[in-house]
Design a protein around this motif. Structure first.
Motif, PDB file in Angstrom:
ATOM      1  N   VAL A  19      -6.678  12.201   2.617  1.00  0.00           N
ATOM      2  CA  VAL A  19      -6.194  10.900   3.096  1.00  0.00           C
ATOM      3  C   VAL A  19      -5.393  10.205   1.986  1.00  0.00           C
ATOM      4  O   VAL A  19      -4.394   9.524   2.250  1.00  0.00           O
ATOM      5  CB  VAL A  19      -7.373  10.015   3.575  1.00  0.00           C
ATOM      6  CG1 VAL A  19      -6.897   8.607   3.939  1.00  0.00           C
ATOM      7  CG2 VAL A  19      -8.055  10.668   4.780  1.00  0.00           C
ATOM      8  N   ALA A  20      -5.813  10.392   0.741  1.00  0.00           N
ATOM      9  CA  ALA A  20      -5.056   9.818  -0.385  1.00  0.00           C
ATOM     10  C   ALA A  20      -3.655  10.436  -0.425  1.00  0.00           C
ATOM     11  O   ALA A  20      -2.649   9.735  -0.604  1.00  0.00           O
ATOM     12  CB  ALA A  20      -5.801  10.062  -1.701  1.00  0.00           C
ATOM     13  N   LEU A  21      -3.568  11.744  -0.229  1.00  0.00           N
ATOM     14  CA  LEU A  21      -2.244  12.404  -0.209  1.00  0.00           C
ATOM     15  C   LEU A  21      -1.397  11.849   0.934  1.00  0.00           C
ATOM     16  O   LEU A  21      -0.202  11.579   0.777  1.00  0.00           O
ATOM     17  CB  LEU A  21      -2.400  13.915  -0.023  1.00  0.00           C
ATOM     18  CG  LEU A  21      -3.174  14.679  -1.081  1.00  0.00           C
ATOM     19  CD1 LEU A  21      -3.164  16.172  -0.751  1.00  0.00           C
ATOM     20  CD2 LEU A  21      -2.576  14.460  -2.469  1.00  0.00           C
ATOM     21  N   GLU A  22      -2.014  11.683   2.079  1.00  0.00           N
ATOM     22  CA  GLU A  22      -1.288  11.213   3.256  1.00  0.00           C
ATOM     23  C   GLU A  22      -0.837   9.753   3.078  1.00  0.00           C
ATOM     24  O   GLU A  22       0.283   9.390   3.451  1.00  0.00           O
ATOM     25  CB  GLU A  22      -2.171  11.389   4.502  1.00  0.00           C
ATOM     26  CG  GLU A  22      -1.630  10.829   5.797  1.00  0.00           C
ATOM     27  CD  GLU A  22      -0.279  11.398   6.237  1.00  0.00           C
ATOM     28  OE1 GLU A  22       0.213  12.358   5.639  1.00  0.00           O
ATOM     29  OE2 GLU A  22       0.297  10.823   7.183  1.00  0.00           O
ATOM     30  N   PRO A  69      -0.526  -0.495  -8.944  1.00  0.00           N
ATOM     31  CA  PRO A  69      -1.508  -0.645  -7.860  1.00  0.00           C
ATOM     32  C   PRO A  69      -2.175   0.697  -7.564  1.00  0.00           C
ATOM     33  O   PRO A  69      -1.493   1.724  -7.489  1.00  0.00           O
ATOM     34  CB  PRO A  69      -0.670  -1.105  -6.661  1.00  0.00           C
ATOM     35  CG  PRO A  69       0.750  -1.130  -7.101  1.00  0.00           C
ATOM     36  CD  PRO A  69       0.854  -0.581  -8.484  1.00  0.00           C
ATOM     37  N   VAL A  70      -3.487   0.662  -7.433  1.00  0.00           N
ATOM     38  CA  VAL A  70      -4.239   1.895  -7.164  1.00  0.00           C
ATOM     39  C   VAL A  70      -5.076   1.683  -5.900  1.00  0.00           C
ATOM     40  O   VAL A  70      -5.915   0.786  -5.855  1.00  0.00           O
ATOM     41  CB  VAL A  70      -5.161   2.254  -8.350  1.00  0.00           C
ATOM     42  CG1 VAL A  70      -5.830   3.607  -8.100  1.00  0.00           C
ATOM     43  CG2 VAL A  70      -4.394   2.290  -9.660  1.00  0.00           C
ATOM     44  N   VAL A  71      -4.800   2.481  -4.904  1.00  0.00           N
ATOM     45  CA  VAL A  71      -5.533   2.373  -3.641  1.00  0.00           C
ATOM     46  C   VAL A  71      -6.661   3.399  -3.666  1.00  0.00           C
ATOM     47  O   VAL A  71      -6.410   4.603  -3.787  1.00  0.00           O
ATOM     48  CB  VAL A  71      -4.601   2.665  -2.439  1.00  0.00           C
ATOM     49  CG1 VAL A  71      -5.373   2.535  -1.127  1.00  0.00           C
ATOM     50  CG2 VAL A  71      -3.386   1.738  -2.446  1.00  0.00           C
ATOM     51  N   PHE A  72      -7.891   2.901  -3.588  1.00  0.00           N
ATOM     52  CA  PHE A  72      -9.053   3.798  -3.551  1.00  0.00           C
ATOM     53  C   PHE A  72      -9.629   3.872  -2.148  1.00  0.00           C
ATOM     54  O   PHE A  72      -9.809   2.843  -1.504  1.00  0.00           O
ATOM     55  CB  PHE A  72     -10.168   3.246  -4.447  1.00  0.00           C
ATOM     56  CG  PHE A  72     -10.076   3.667  -5.874  1.00  0.00           C
ATOM     57  CD1 PHE A  72     -10.618   4.869  -6.295  1.00  0.00           C
ATOM     58  CD2 PHE A  72      -9.469   2.840  -6.809  1.00  0.00           C
ATOM     59  CE1 PHE A  72     -10.542   5.251  -7.629  1.00  0.00           C
ATOM     60  CE2 PHE A  72      -9.392   3.223  -8.145  1.00  0.00           C
ATOM     61  CZ  PHE A  72      -9.933   4.430  -8.561  1.00  0.00           C
ATOM     62  N   ILE A  91      -7.011  -1.796  -4.963  1.00  0.00           N
ATOM     63  CA  ILE A  91      -7.115  -2.073  -3.532  1.00  0.00           C
ATOM     64  C   ILE A  91      -8.119  -1.052  -3.007  1.00  0.00           C
ATOM     65  O   ILE A  91      -7.937   0.145  -3.228  1.00  0.00           O
ATOM     66  CB  ILE A  91      -5.747  -1.853  -2.845  1.00  0.00           C
ATOM     67  CG1 ILE A  91      -4.688  -2.759  -3.471  1.00  0.00           C
ATOM     68  CG2 ILE A  91      -5.841  -2.039  -1.338  1.00  0.00           C
ATOM     69  CD1 ILE A  91      -3.257  -2.263  -3.268  1.00  0.00           C
ATOM     70  N   ALA A  92      -9.179  -1.536  -2.363  1.00  0.00           N
ATOM     71  CA  ALA A  92     -10.213  -0.579  -1.929  1.00  0.00           C
ATOM     72  C   ALA A  92     -10.343  -0.556  -0.408  1.00  0.00           C
ATOM     73  O   ALA A  92     -10.382  -1.595   0.237  1.00  0.00           O
ATOM     74  CB  ALA A  92     -11.554  -0.932  -2.559  1.00  0.00           C
ATOM     75  N   ILE A  93     -10.395   0.657   0.125  1.00  0.00           N
ATOM     76  CA  ILE A  93     -10.748   0.855   1.528  1.00  0.00           C
ATOM     77  C   ILE A  93     -12.246   1.144   1.494  1.00  0.00           C
ATOM     78  O   ILE A  93     -12.669   2.188   0.975  1.00  0.00           O
ATOM     79  CB  ILE A  93     -10.011   2.083   2.133  1.00  0.00           C
ATOM     80  CG1 ILE A  93      -8.517   2.094   1.796  1.00  0.00           C
ATOM     81  CG2 ILE A  93     -10.276   2.203   3.632  1.00  0.00           C
ATOM     82  CD1 ILE A  93      -7.692   1.048   2.453  1.00  0.00           C
ATOM     83  N   ALA A  94     -13.051   0.185   1.981  1.00  0.00           N
ATOM     84  CA  ALA A  94     -14.494   0.279   1.796  1.00  0.00           C
ATOM     85  C   ALA A  94     -15.228   0.124   3.126  1.00  0.00           C
ATOM     86  O   ALA A  94     -14.645  -0.299   4.123  1.00  0.00           O
ATOM     87  CB  ALA A  94     -14.946  -0.813   0.831  1.00  0.00           C
ATOM     88  N   SER A  95     -16.518   0.463   3.094  1.00  0.00           N
ATOM     89  CA  SER A  95     -17.316   0.359   4.322  1.00  0.00           C
ATOM     90  C   SER A  95     -17.707  -1.083   4.588  1.00  0.00           C
ATOM     91  O   SER A  95     -17.927  -1.867   3.653  1.00  0.00           O
ATOM     92  CB  SER A  95     -18.596   1.176   4.179  1.00  0.00           C
ATOM     93  OG  SER A  95     -18.266   2.520   3.988  1.00  0.00           O
ATOM     94  N   GLU A  96     -17.856  -1.395   5.867  1.00  0.00           N
ATOM     95  CA  GLU A  96     -18.395  -2.698   6.257  1.00  0.00           C
ATOM     96  C   GLU A  96     -19.746  -2.865   5.591  1.00  0.00           C
ATOM     97  O   GLU A  96     -20.523  -1.919   5.545  1.00  0.00           O
ATOM     98  CB  GLU A  96     -18.597  -2.730   7.781  1.00  0.00           C
ATOM     99  CG  GLU A  96     -17.478  -3.416   8.501  1.00  0.00           C
ATOM    100  CD  GLU A  96     -17.561  -3.209  10.015  1.00  0.00           C
ATOM    101  OE1 GLU A  96     -18.622  -2.821  10.529  1.00  0.00           O
ATOM    102  OE2 GLU A  96     -16.516  -3.422  10.655  1.00  0.00           O
TER     103      GLU A  96
END
Ligand code: F6R
Length: 368
Positions: free
Chosen positions: A238-241, A275-278, A304-309
């Protein structure tokens, strides 16, 4: 025809609850409380799939990223090894293909020249070939022995979005069907996972409703010259995409990496302008990714984090947090990829780029 949206790309991103529903439709059944998968296109080949020694996935671009997620899914569920290949590399290296190999060709358009050429090579070496296409009646779907359509509906925007999530769902269904045939997984677990798959469209709806935070992040970072995307496990592809989406429509240089690889070189790039998207959801690798985030934070990177609810811990580490609904880790790429599609879209719009027709790109690459 854009259904009130300014671009096909954003229309197609917002269509994902529906396109995924269409991928699943007629393929998942519950009888007396037990879940079952039915894939008409593979029914006659299931025994061969279940006794395979090796699978090869061949694709390009976004479809190659979906194949990488597929590798993780197939190996997790079926315990049969998978090789993922760029079609363009595979076809030119006199590839080693055994007669008992099963080679999947993953392609939205079904017309990509390199993927089609690799298919011809695999056929000539006697392997069983399987197509995973979106466009019905396309060359790859016709030339493979069997296959499964992803049924995402027409994808017009050059940047692939809904095809990616439907490819991942299709590969999940195939992996589960093989695992079940092999007895690698109990009916109870299959049932649980199929319920989880059924819940995905609603979860995506929920995710899309937080769209405004993506616009806010795009405003903050649309002038950046570089971006890094980091993930682990099922979310490494997903990081590559995410990085590919940003590159192709906003022309910002972006790279995706497995988060743990950063210390082997790319961490040298980190400063206050990066910027680093994790992708940092609560899965079995969560503690590991948190320590990767700490390493970047200590070097001044903007996170920037994509994290769980419900993950409150992450707020102290990340400047921006995007919440994705809880989901079993191996299905998470269909959720975590969506905020990254939105981020690329909003950044490209702010930069005045032609989102649906990015420079130098064509929807289907029929030249090699
Ligand atoms: C990325 C993109 C391309 C395609 C690639 C393969 O957004 O659109 O990278 O994914 O050209 O195309 P298909 O899947 O049609 O074989």
């Amino acid at each position: 025809e854009k259904g009130g949206f300014p671009h096909f790309m954003i229309k197609e991103i917002f269509e994902q609850p529906e396109s995924i529903q269409n991928t699943i439709r007629g393929r998942i059944y519950f009888e007396n409380g037990s879940g079952r998968i039915q894939l008409g296109g593979l029914a006659d080949y299931l025994d061969r799939l279940a006794s395979a020694k090796r699978f090869i996935f061949c694709a390009c671009g976004t479809s190659w990223h979906a194949s990488l997620v597929g590798e993780y899914l197939f190996e997790h569920f079926t315990r049969i090894p998978v090789c993922v290949e760029y079609a363009s590399e595979f076809r030119y290296r006199n590839p080693i293909i055994y007669k008992d190999d099963i080679v999947f060709f993953i392609s939205q358009s079904g017309e990509t020249a390199d993927t089609l050429a690799a298919l011809k090579e695999a056929k000539s070496k006697g392997a069983l070939t399987i197509g995973i296409c979106n466009v019905v009646g396309s060359s790859i779907s016709r030339e493979t022995e069997c296959g499964v359509y992803i049924h995402a509906g027409p994808e017009i925007g050059v940047a692939s979005t809904k095809a990616f999530t439907s490819q991942v769902i299709t590969l999940s269904l195939i992996a589960l069907a093989i695992a079940s045939k092999r007895g690698e997984i109990s009916t109870k677990l299959i049932t649980e996972y199929l319920h989880e798959l059924n819940s995905i469209p609603k979860k995506i709806q929920n995710l899309l409703s937080q769209n405004s935070i993506m616009q806010e992040i795009a405003k903050e970072f649309n002038n950046a010259s570089n971006f890094l995307y980091l993930g682990r496990g099922f979310n490494f592809p997903v990081a590559l995409e995410g990085a590919l989406k940003l590159k192709e429509i906003s022309y910002i240089h972006a790279e995706g990496y497995p988060a743990a690889e950063l210390k082997h070189g790319p961490i040298a790039l980190i400063d206050e302008f990066m910027p680093v998207v994790f992708i940092a959801i609560k899965d079995s690798l969560y503690p590991k990714i948190i320590s990767n985030i700490e390493e970047i934070k200590a070097r001044g990177g903007r996170i920037i984090a994509i994290a769980s609810e419900g993950d409150t811990n992450i707020e102290s580490l990340a400047e921006y947090v995007i919440r994705v609904p809880q989901i079993i880790d191996f299905f998470s790429p269909v959720l975590t990829s969506i905020p990254l599609q939105l981020l690329a879209y909003y950044i490209a719009v702010l930069r005045g780029c032609d989102v649906d027709q990015p420079r130098n790109l064509a929807k289907s690459v029929t030249v090699e």
